[in-house]
Every structure is written in C-alpha cells, then in structure tokens.
Enzyme design. Sequence first.
Site, PDB file in Angstrom:
ATOM      1  N   ARG A   1      -4.128  -8.390  -9.963  1.00 44.19           N
ATOM      2  CA  ARG A   1      -4.680  -9.709 -10.294  1.00 44.19           C
ATOM      3  C   ARG A   1      -6.111  -9.542 -10.785  1.00 44.19           C
ATOM      4  NH1 ARG A   1      -8.178 -10.153  -6.033  1.00 44.19           N
ATOM      5  NH2 ARG A   1      -7.522  -9.332  -4.025  1.00 44.19           N
TER       6      ARG A   1
ATOM      7  N   GLU B   1      -4.242   6.256   7.267  1.00 38.95           N
ATOM      8  CA  GLU B   1      -5.054   6.978   6.279  1.00 38.95           C
ATOM      9  C   GLU B   1      -6.180   7.712   6.984  1.00 38.95           C
ATOM     10  OE1 GLU B   1      -4.717   4.233   2.242  1.00 38.95           O
ATOM     11  OE2 GLU B   1      -6.459   4.035   3.552  1.00 38.95           O
TER      12      GLU B   1
ATOM     13  N   GLU C   1      -8.137   0.773  -6.997  1.00 42.50           N
ATOM     14  CA  GLU C   1      -9.187   0.994  -6.013  1.00 42.50           C
ATOM     15  C   GLU C   1      -9.170   2.430  -5.487  1.00 42.50           C
ATOM     16  OE1 GLU C   1      -9.680  -2.034  -3.158  1.00 42.50           O
ATOM     17  OE2 GLU C   1      -9.481  -3.634  -4.632  1.00 42.50           O
TER      18      GLU C   1
ATOM     19  N   GLU D   1      -5.336   1.817  -3.279  1.00 44.89           N
ATOM     20  CA  GLU D   1      -4.417   0.717  -3.555  1.00 44.89           C
ATOM     21  C   GLU D   1      -4.740   0.094  -4.907  1.00 44.89           C
ATOM     22  OE1 GLU D   1      -4.876  -2.782  -1.048  1.00 44.89           O
ATOM     23  OE2 GLU D   1      -6.871  -2.092  -0.457  1.00 44.89           O
TER      24      GLU D   1
ATOM     25  N   LYS E   1       0.824  -1.213   0.000  1.00 47.60           N
ATOM     26  CA  LYS E   1       0.000   0.000   0.000  1.00 47.60           C
ATOM     27  C   LYS E   1       0.859   1.265   0.000  1.00 47.60           C
ATOM     28  CE  LYS E   1      -3.868  -2.296   2.362  1.00 47.60           C
ATOM     29  NZ  LYS E   1      -3.252  -3.640   2.434  1.00 47.60           N
TER      30      LYS E   1
ATOM     31  N   ASN F   1      -4.901  -3.807  -6.887  1.00 47.58           N
ATOM     32  CA  ASN F   1      -4.833  -5.264  -6.846  1.00 47.58           C
ATOM     33  C   ASN F   1      -4.282  -5.748  -8.178  1.00 47.58           C
ATOM     34  OD1 ASN F   1      -5.975  -6.055  -4.224  1.00 47.58           O
ATOM     35  ND2 ASN F   1      -7.781  -5.004  -4.963  1.00 47.58           N
TER      36      ASN F   1
END
Length: 461
Positions: free
Chosen positions: A296, A199, A274, A292, A116, A294
Amino acid sequence: MIGPVLIANRGEIACRIAASCRRLGVRTVAVYSDADATAMHVAAADAAERIGPPRPLESYLSIPAILEAAQRSGARAVHPGYGFLSENADFADACAAAGLVFIGPPAAAIRAMGGKAAAKAVAHRAGVPALPGYDGADQSPERLATEAARIGFPVMIKAVAGGGGRGMRRVETADAFPAALAAAQREAAAFGNTAVLLEKFVASARHIEVQIFADAAGEVIHLGERDCSPQRRNQKLLEEAPAPGMDPALRGELGRRATALAREVGYVGAGTVEFVADGSQPLSADRIWFIEMNTRLQVEHPVTEMVTGLDLVEWQLRIAAGEPLPLAQDQVRLDGHAIEARLCAEDPARNFLPSPGCLTTLRLPEPSPGLRVDTGVRSGDTLTPFYDPMIAKVIAHAPTRAEALERLTTALESCSAEGVRLNAAFLARALRAPEMRSGGVNTAFLESFRAREAAAARSAA
C-alpha cells in the site's frame, strides 16, 4: 484518468488523496462513520456516503458497507489509503467482483506479501537475504521455544498477521519465552490469526525501507529509500529520505532487492519493501536484511515526494488506469533531504498514552516552500478513541539534512493544541538531540530519549 474514486478511508490520508484527485480533475467520494459526519475529509470530497457506526468493524472495516457506498455513489474505483482495508486481499477481490477498480496491487500479490511468513518465502525465491528466523507451520510452544534457542537470544516474536506493533515481543532469555509467546498470541488473535514467526533481534537496528512502483506491463522501479528508525512501541514517529549514511551503490543494491521481490509476485502499483539494518556499524549490504513488505501507500510517503518532486497518489491513479510508469529508473532524481514528524494526540510523559478529547484549538505551521503540512482535523473536532491518534504530518525539505532538521524543528516548536495532549514539543526536543543531528539513530532512540527526559525531571523535582 479513472473516476469517480471512492476513498475508503478517513482523516489525513483521505484529505491527501482528495487533493491529488482534485488537481487531476477526478471526482471523489468520501465515506464516513457517525463519528466523522462533519469531519474534514468529508468536506474535502465532492460527495460523501455514510457507512455505519463509529466502531471500525461496523464502518471503515466493513467490506459490504464500503461496496454499498460505492454503488450508491456511482464510483468506478476505490482507493483504500493506508490502514483499515488497504492490505485486505478479500477487499481487493470484492472490489473487482463488484466491477470496481481497486487502486492497489492485485489480490494475489497482497496475499503473497501480506503475511510476514509468506513474504519471507517470496524473498528466498527471489534471492533476497532475509533476517534469520523461523516461520514454519508447527506453532507448538515446544517447537517455537526450540527454534528460538537455535536462532539465539534475544529474539523477536511477531504475529504473522499483525501490524502497528501489536503481537510483537522482544525476548531476552529462554526462561522469559513462554510468557512472551502467550502475550504475543493473545494480541495476534485480534487479527484473526494466532500464528507467529520468530526473528533474530538486531541490536542497534535501523529501519530502512524502499519505495517501489510497478505497472501492469511488468516494469518495476524504485524511488529511493526512507529511514524510519525513530519509533515508539514499534510505530514510526520520524521518517526521512534519503537515509543517513546511504551511498549510491548501496541504494542501488537495496533497490535491486526490492524490485526483485515485486517482480516475483507480479506486483502492480505502489509498495514498500522494508529492511532492518545493523546500525552498530556503517551501512553495508551484508548487514541489511528483508523483513516484510507493505502492499500500500505508506504514511511516510511525503518525504519521498519531497525529494523526488513526484505525486505518488497521481502515479497510483495512472497505473490503476492502465498507464505505464511515468519514469524509467534512470530518470528518477533525488534532490536534497526531507524529514517528517507525525503529530499525535498523545502524552510522551505518560509513555505516549493516547489523548482523545475535543481539540478545542489546534495551531499548525503555515505551509510554505520547503514545509508541507498534511492534516485531517481542525480546531473544534473531537478525537475519539476509535481511531488512530495522529493529528497531522509536518514535512520539511531543504538542500541538506541539517537544514531540513532545523526547518522541521522550528515548525514543530510553533505547534500547539488545547483540549488534548500533543507530542510536538517532545519531537522538537528529540530532533535537537546530538544523536539525531549526527544521523543514523536506531529504533530504540525515542524510547531512550524519553527515559532520559523522565530521569532528568525526577532529579530536578
């Protein structure tokens, strides 16, 4: 087309990958632990290889076991699915060293975006607004407490290497920060890294993500967004596309941000960028922040497939084989609305406690035009505590959101299971809630809905 493909995963996603490979004439190899010797995904493949005992660390998370299975089977490529080793850069490197094509992004891109904190650094370089926070190297409790006060409470503590909601804590006050930090770090240790980032907590947050694809020639496009806000314990249960309240201009801006991130790290293949949005007001570009990426395929990829009419696994296979992207950005079309529910063996009345056991009977709706069912289990299977409790995904598609919601609700109401608890009825009731029907619920919706149901049950008792 590249093949044979070893599917380094299990359950529903392994079955789903095998289905696309079968349609394309690509031979597949399943892997299985001792707990999965007779599993549905084993039967779905052309061949199968045992990789070890039930514990994931000794089977599905064992890089040597996976590579040995690939060598024995004669596989030429490895599809990691999602979860397990799918975002493990060392696994991607190991596949390449073994002469196998890794059906995913380059290891360097996984490393750049997998953490992250590192991903936020990429966002800064790419000019993509990220959620205010702290991701520095100084991890002393004193420095973290100081940064939390600077950001302003409430704040979120997140494990840098975490996932699935583990290593995350929402902290309301400075006094509560030390204990929450210690708890998050204990959970983070399970990922081999106790580092955390901080955050700003966004009230009425909505979780919106953008599906991107890139080829080896450097072309990057997006396939629209998904709204994955309804969650429990920071894990998604309902996902839809397009996001309620999204207009074409904002979709284009989020797509620009997502593809800029991918280009910054030389991304290849499927990925999801995201964002968190302030849901207290209508969606706006200045109130949406990157959180972040992903690296995949996502669990919720079927809703994108339903509205675009595309097979994302086929795209992954073609790009891994060196082909260019099948479409240009201006050729991507979104048709209607799709929404997905994750059916899990869990008990909503007991705070979604997992419910392992023998699935003596499972009744799922029959697939039909506008209704898709992805599953990796069947009646008679045993659901063990070693793996995720998801049983199936039910996905509805229709010309309008209202029709898609009604189609999915009706389908969920027909689901049942014996031997384990099932969350289908709970999700059906949640889909009928006025907040869900009006669109734009936040990430706290499912938890608050469950709490309301529990309070009503206590009052009626």
